[in-house]
Design an enzyme around this catalytic site. Structure first.
Site, short mmCIF file in Angstrom:
data_model
loop_
_atom_site.label_atom_id
_atom_site.label_comp_id
_atom_site.label_asym_id
_atom_site.label_seq_id
_atom_site.Cartn_x
_atom_site.Cartn_y
_atom_site.Cartn_z
N THR A 162 1.02 -1.14 -0.14
CA THR A 162 -0.03 -0.02 0.07
C THR A 162 0.90 1.24 0.10
O THR A 162 1.87 1.22 0.58
CB THR A 162 -0.67 -0.04 1.41
OG1 THR A 162 -1.83 -0.90 1.12
CG2 THR A 162 -1.52 1.26 1.72
N GLY A 213 1.07 -3.58 4.86
CA GLY A 213 1.15 -4.98 5.20
C GLY A 213 -0.21 -5.57 5.23
O GLY A 213 -1.13 -5.31 4.78
C1 SD4 Z 1 -4.51 -4.22 3.17
N1 SD4 Z 1 -2.59 -3.16 4.35
O1 SD4 Z 1 -5.54 -4.12 2.45
C2 SD4 Z 1 -3.25 -3.53 2.98
C3 SD4 Z 1 -2.46 -4.14 2.03
C4 SD4 Z 1 -1.02 -3.86 2.11
O2 SD4 Z 1 1.13 -4.43 1.97
O3 SD4 Z 1 -0.46 -2.68 2.64
N2 SD4 Z 1 0.02 -4.51 1.86
O4 SD4 Z 1 -4.75 -5.02 4.12
#
Ligand code: SD4
Length: 299
Positions: A162, A213
């Site tokens: 993200t 994450g």
């Molecule tokens: C989520 N936090 O939708 C986001 C995805 C992300 O590294 O950041 N992945 O869970």
């Protein structure tokens, strides 16, 4: 007066460059609005980039092949925030999150309601799948229906990142966060990214933080808010990030199997970052246009 932008992952460079450019070119006389516009522009630049497979246009879709975006903004003077979740066909989703903050009495709109609001605001429906994201989805589906084949790709959760953009100027803090969420997620699944307190938080009295994450893990720990509260309690941004991640790992050791990362700026402009898998996490910090890559360190 120094202006700082910080953003997550390799494409954080794209984010801080676009944020700083907007900051410099802006004619906005209200510096708080100018800073907000800058971080929103930074996040939007990453959304528009088809090379980024985890944010906006070209982001990997859900298990049914539909791209669903989550996005949020927050500013630290009035604790104002706007968010959208599970939005299809709207780009940049981060603009729509800002519109929720500035043009509605609400904090979050989801799904069809958010899309209806977007159409009222004049957004044109957009196809967010690219040839590449469609190809990857078809490949994933093929492998899923052929269980004997072993995928060499990283697991979807690990392959998905993200963009979070923090902005600081003269003690004022803003944050923007946008994502297509975890690849191959269930339709309707929402992660931490648009959730105030989980994926992002900003309070001029303490600091701001934004996470990336596996959202399910980040959310259960209210990580962004946890980091901001640690800064309020007197810890540096670096200590606040480190302590919060260490707490997650102590409280639920299995979190170590997932990437959960956070970047933060304290009210005085100090920067910090930490991650459950620090060797795999990087961020970019831009101080008055000078951009530095920062790697998380273990311990
Ligand atoms: C989520 N936090 O939708 C986001 C995805 C992300 O590294 O950041 N992945 O869970």
């Amino acid at each position: 007066m120094q202006t700082i932008f910080a953003a997550t992952w390799w494409f954080g460079r794209i984010g801080v460059e676009a944020a700083y450019q907007r900051w410099q070119e802006s004619k906005e006389s209200d510096s708080a609005l100018r800073l907000l516009d800058a971080v929103v522009e930074g996040a939007a630049a990453v959304e528009r980039d088809p090379q980024v497979l985890s944010v906006g246009y070209g982001g990997l879709p859900n298990r049914d092949g539909e791209v669903e975006l989550d996005a949020a903004v927050m500013e630290g003077s009035r604790l104002s925030a706007g968010a959208v979740a599970g939005v299809r066909g709207v780009l940049p989703a981060i603009y729509l999150a800002r519109d929720v903050m500035q043009h509605t009495p609400h904090l979050m709109l989801v799904g069809d309601g958010a899309v209806r609001f977007a159409l009222q605001q004049g957004y044109e429906p957009q196809q967010l799948l690219t040839a590449e994201s469609l190809r990857r989805w078809q490949e994933w589906r093929r492998q899923r229906t052929a269980p004997k084949e072993v995928s060499t790709e990283r697991s979807p959760a690990e392959a998905h990142d993200t963009v979070g953009v923090l902005g600081w100027n003269a003690g004022h803090l803003v944050v923007a966060c946008t994502t297509s969420g975890l690849a191959w997620k269930m339709p309707g699944r929402v992660g931490d990214s648009p959730i105030v307190g989980a994926g992002l938080y900003a309070d001029n009295e303490a600091g701001a933080a934004v996470c990336t994450g596996v959202g399910e893990e980040i959310w259960r720990f209210a990580l962004a808010s946890r980091v901001v509260e640690a800064m309020r309690a007197g810890y540096s941004a670096q200590q606040a990030c480190q302590r919060s991640v260490e707490f997650m790992l102590r409280r639920l050791p299995e979190v170590a199997a997932h990437q959960c990362a956070v970047i933060a700026i304290r009210a005085d402009g100090e920067f910090g970052l930490a991650a459950t898998q620090p060797e795999r996490f990087e961020a970019f910090v831009c101080r008055d246009g000078a951009i530095e890559r920062v790697q998380a360190s273990s311990g």
